[in-house]
Design an enzyme around this catalytic site. Structure first.
Site, PDB file in Angstrom:
ATOM      1  N   PHE A   1       0.858  -1.186   0.000  1.00 46.45           N
ATOM      2  CA  PHE A   1       0.000   0.000   0.000  1.00 46.45           C
ATOM      3  C   PHE A   1       0.894   1.236   0.000  1.00 46.45           C
ATOM      4  O   PHE A   1       1.738   1.374   0.878  1.00 46.45           O
ATOM      5  CB  PHE A   1      -0.932   0.041   1.218  1.00 46.45           C
TER       6      PHE A   1
ATOM      7  N   ASP B   1       9.247   2.675   1.810  1.00 45.43           N
ATOM      8  CA  ASP B   1       8.078   3.407   2.294  1.00 45.43           C
ATOM      9  C   ASP B   1       7.952   3.065   3.787  1.00 45.43           C
ATOM     10  O   ASP B   1       7.471   1.993   4.147  1.00 45.43           O
ATOM     11  CB  ASP B   1       6.847   2.955   1.495  1.00 45.43           C
TER      12      ASP B   1
ATOM     13  N   LYS C   1       2.780   9.380   8.557  1.00 43.99           N
ATOM     14  CA  LYS C   1       1.948   9.045   9.714  1.00 43.99           C
ATOM     15  C   LYS C   1       2.419   9.580  11.076  1.00 43.99           C
ATOM     16  O   LYS C   1       1.880  10.563  11.559  1.00 43.99           O
ATOM     17  CB  LYS C   1       1.733   7.538   9.759  1.00 43.99           C
TER      18      LYS C   1
HETATM   19  C1  LIG Z   1      -0.800   5.345   5.216  1.00 45.44           C
HETATM   20  C2  LIG Z   1       0.220   4.922   4.227  1.00 45.44           C
HETATM   21  C3  LIG Z   1       0.427   5.635   3.029  1.00 45.44           C
HETATM   22  C4  LIG Z   1      -0.438   6.794   2.614  1.00 45.44           C
HETATM   23  O1  LIG Z   1      -0.374   7.873   3.492  1.00 45.44           O
HETATM   24  P1  LIG Z   1      -1.472   9.059   3.395  1.00 45.44           P
HETATM   25  O2  LIG Z   1      -0.989  10.048   4.400  1.00 45.44           O
HETATM   26  O3  LIG Z   1      -2.800   8.472   3.693  1.00 45.44           O
HETATM   27  O4  LIG Z   1      -1.396   9.577   2.004  1.00 45.44           O
HETATM   28  C5  LIG Z   1       1.433   5.207   2.193  1.00 45.44           C
HETATM   29  N1  LIG Z   1       2.206   4.148   2.499  1.00 45.44           N
HETATM   30  C6  LIG Z   1       2.047   3.458   3.650  1.00 45.44           C
HETATM   31  C7  LIG Z   1       2.946   2.307   3.958  1.00 45.44           C
HETATM   32  C8  LIG Z   1       1.037   3.802   4.533  1.00 45.44           C
HETATM   33  O5  LIG Z   1       0.852   3.086   5.661  1.00 45.44           O
END
Ligand SMILES: *Cc1c(COP(=O)(O)O)cnc(C)c1O
Length: 400
Positions: A137, A222, A251
């Site tokens: 994701f 990420d 986050k």
């Molecule tokens: C939450 C998340 C995102 C997206 O972040 P947003 O602030 O909602 O755009 C991308 N990558 C990972 C691994 C995430 O947990």
């Protein structure tokens, strides 16, 4: 001030919100530490932290004070000028990571967009393809949704931007087979969060690093969910023995204020020059001040070791549940305080039921990737709170 009940807020909200979320029927009014209070005065114990965001808990005094002080001094000037909190924050991130340079933005998707753009421009003409993993994701913008390796997020939005391919999870040869003269980067989470709290093992990650080195590809981690102490070290890569070329954060970075970051070594970051990328709000002084206070707290002596200890404790308690209810929980996995209880095939159809029953009893968690109950409490969670949550979860499992 007008006061409404949960039901009234829900009715008013549903009338005017775009229907992108199926929300729980509670309007949260206030929070402190691991506790939230809704409009009906009900208390919740939060094991999700606003989706791994409020790492220090709700309204941590140091962060609240930093926000209030900065808000009364200067709120926004754009990136046409320098600001004190943004410089301080970048210095702290650089001092505590492999990276030399930081670009600030406002969310996770935006941090990954910046990483993808940097990988493309650094790759040069014709090298634009990013390989990511199935089950991943990476966000909801068109490029990051294209990078996301779950087709349910793609449906209805085709054609997606070109230049993204997905390697099957755990399959190094499959990944190697996707590399071509068009490839500029491999993008992955060191542990998949939304995909069901699924760690990548060390050998797999080292294999990905070697492939990137051999083919001169940038490795992008990420760490939007795994970063900021969530796994017991400031960044997950620090305990996995694999260092990326680019890392993305969001986050937990501002403990609830919207801020994201994309960080890289100087030689990679040099491909971005004035005019190539920008964000009006990115690294806004108030969000940056919140992040500085958050980082100062995380980096204080004893904080991160305690996260590791508490994580082991929660993992142990979840493993006891797995032993007691083997028909429901088949594995416990994760790192630090990002843990998943993997449900059996038959019980996974009831994952949402479990989460809803926990909500009704005042405990917040969620069901990730249709496979695992996800636990991402504030990193300051107490053992006593873990014990009460486990006792209630045992009741819910026993009732299934
Ligand atoms: C939450 C998340 C995102 C997206 O972040 P947003 O602030 O909602 O755009 C991308 N990558 C990972 C691994 C995430 O947990």
């Amino acid at each position: 001030m007008e006061t409404c009940s949960n039901a009234e807020w829900k009715e008013r909200g549903d009338k005017v919100f775009v229907g992108t979320y199926s929300r729980y029927p509670a309007a949260m009014i206030s929070g402190s530490g691991c506790r939230l209070v809704d409009a009906d005065g009900r208390e919740y114990l939060d094991f999700l932290s606003g989706i791994a965001v409020c790492i220090l808990g709700h309204c941590h005094p140091a962060v609240t004070a930093a926000i209030a002080a900065q808000a009364s001094r200067l709120v926004h000037v754009s990136n046409l000028y320098y600001t004190e909190p943004q410089v301080r924050l970048a210095e702290m991130l650089v001092a505590n990571s492999f990276a030399d340079k930081v670009f600030f933005c406002n969310s996770g998707a935006e941090a990954n967009e910046a990483a993808i753009k940097l990988a493309r421009i650094a790759g040069g003409a014709g090298r634009y393809q990013v390989i990511s993993l199935s089950g991943s994701f990476h966000g909801r913008t068109l490029a990051t949704v294209a990078a996301t390796g779950q087709s349910k997020f793609h449906k209805g939005f085709e054609p997606l931007p070109e230049g993204f391919v997905h390697a099957p999870f755990g399959d190094l040869e499959g990944l190697a087979g996707l590399i071509s003269e068009k490839t500029c980067a491999v993008l992955c989470e060191p542990m998949q969060g939304e995909g069901g709290v699924r760690p990548l093992d060390g050998a797999y990650l080292r294999g990905i690093r070697e492939l990137c080195d051999r083919h001169r590809l940038l490795l992008i981690f990420d760490e939007i969910q795994t970063g900021m102490g969530r796994t017991g070290t400031l960044f997950a890569y620090q305990q996995l023995g694999v260092t990326p070329d680019i890392i993305t954060l969001a986050k937990g970075l501002g403990n609830g204020l919207p801020i994201g970051a994309m960080m890289a070594r100087a030689e990679t970051a040099a491909a971005f020059t004035p005019g190539t990328h920008a964000s009006t709000f990115g690294g806004n002084p108030v969000a940056s001040a919140a992040a500085v206070a958050t980082l100062e707290t995380l980096l204080a002596n004893g904080f991160l070791p305690r996260v590791e200890e508490t994580g082991l404790y929660l993992r142990g308690r979840l493993s006891e549940l797995a032993q007691r209810f083997p028909q429901h929980i088949v594995a416990v996995r994760g790192m630090g305080l990002l843990l998943g209880a993997v449900l059996s095939e038959s019980t996974s159809a009831q994952g949402t039921v479990i989460v809803n029953r926990m909500f009704e009893r005042g405990y917040l968690l969620n069901f990730a990737g249709n496979v695992a109950l996800r636990f991402a409490p504030p990193l300051v969670v107490e053992r006593a709170d873990i014990d009460t949550m486990i006792a209630v979860l045992a009741e819910v499992l026993a009732e299934l």
